[in-house]
Scaffold this motif. Structure first.
Motif, PDB file in Angstrom:
ATOM      1  N   GLN A 158      60.925  13.262   7.619  1.00 57.18           N
ATOM      2  CA  GLN A 158      62.093  14.141   7.578  1.00 57.18           C
ATOM      3  C   GLN A 158      62.039  15.066   6.366  1.00 57.18           C
ATOM      4  O   GLN A 158      61.421  14.758   5.364  1.00 57.18           O
ATOM      5  CB  GLN A 158      63.382  13.311   7.548  1.00 57.18           C
ATOM      6  CG  GLN A 158      63.510  12.334   8.688  1.00 57.18           C
ATOM      7  CD  GLN A 158      63.307  12.960  10.046  1.00 57.18           C
ATOM      8  OE1 GLN A 158      63.966  13.917  10.407  1.00 57.18           O
ATOM      9  NE2 GLN A 158      62.373  12.409  10.817  1.00 57.18           N
ATOM     10  N   GLU A 159      62.722  16.199   6.505  1.00 55.62           N
ATOM     11  CA  GLU A 159      62.811  17.157   5.409  1.00 55.62           C
ATOM     12  C   GLU A 159      64.185  17.061   4.756  1.00 55.62           C
ATOM     13  O   GLU A 159      65.143  16.623   5.368  1.00 55.62           O
ATOM     14  CB  GLU A 159      62.604  18.580   5.952  1.00 55.62           C
ATOM     15  CG  GLU A 159      61.220  18.806   6.513  1.00 55.62           C
ATOM     16  CD  GLU A 159      61.051  20.222   7.051  1.00 55.62           C
ATOM     17  OE1 GLU A 159      61.893  21.080   6.768  1.00 55.62           O
ATOM     18  OE2 GLU A 159      60.073  20.442   7.767  1.00 55.62           O
ATOM     19  N   GLY A 160      64.265  17.506   3.516  1.00 60.49           N
ATOM     20  CA  GLY A 160      65.541  17.551   2.821  1.00 60.49           C
ATOM     21  C   GLY A 160      65.864  16.258   2.106  1.00 60.49           C
ATOM     22  O   GLY A 160      65.284  15.205   2.348  1.00 60.49           O
ATOM     23  N   GLU A 161      66.830  16.374   1.197  1.00 66.86           N
ATOM     24  CA  GLU A 161      67.232  15.233   0.379  1.00 66.86           C
ATOM     25  C   GLU A 161      68.171  14.296   1.128  1.00 66.86           C
ATOM     26  O   GLU A 161      68.137  13.094   0.948  1.00 66.86           O
ATOM     27  CB  GLU A 161      67.925  15.755  -0.887  1.00 66.86           C
ATOM     28  CG  GLU A 161      68.262  14.687  -1.880  1.00 66.86           C
ATOM     29  CD  GLU A 161      68.863  15.244  -3.158  1.00 66.86           C
ATOM     30  OE1 GLU A 161      69.350  14.428  -3.951  1.00 66.86           O
ATOM     31  OE2 GLU A 161      68.863  16.462  -3.360  1.00 66.86           O
TER      32      GLU A 161
END
Length: 115
Positions: free
Chosen positions: A85-88
């Protein structure tokens, strides 16, 4: 839109998730909530659902009223899925299938429409 619309939406969604609510009542509440969401100008970022296949949500049968749902997590699959997954942050929601009444977890893709 005013706060009353958002309060009505929250009320409909709460009713749809209420274990004491029949499947038919929950379906009606979800349909009304969908109509209100459109009126409020919110939409999904993508029509394609992103299921959290590592989370398994189940209705808590025979549990105290404060238990909203049971959640099982497969640790190794979860770690692998997170790395893809991408993002925090990943925002998720537990939903109930309209067709089967089964619970599932998906990435929350709802966002406010521009304009």
């Amino acid at each position: 839109m005013d706060n009353k619309d958002y309060e009505r939406l929250e009320s409909l969604l709460r009713k749809a998730k209420d274990p004491a609510c029949s499947f038919e009542e929950a379906s009606i509440c979800r349909k009304k909530a969908d109509e209100l969401i459109k009126k409020l100008g919110e939409h999904r970022a993508s029509k394609e659902k992103i299921f959290l296949k590592v989370f398994y949500a189940k209705e808590p049968k025979g549990k105290p009223a404060w238990v909203l749902f049971d959640l099982s997590i497969h640790r190794e699959d979860f770690i692998q899925w997170l790395q893809e997954q991408e993002g925090e942050w990943i925002n998720a929601q537990v939903c109930r299938s309209r067709s089967t009444d089964k619970w599932y977890a998906e990435v929350n893709q709802w966002e406010k429409k521009d304009g």
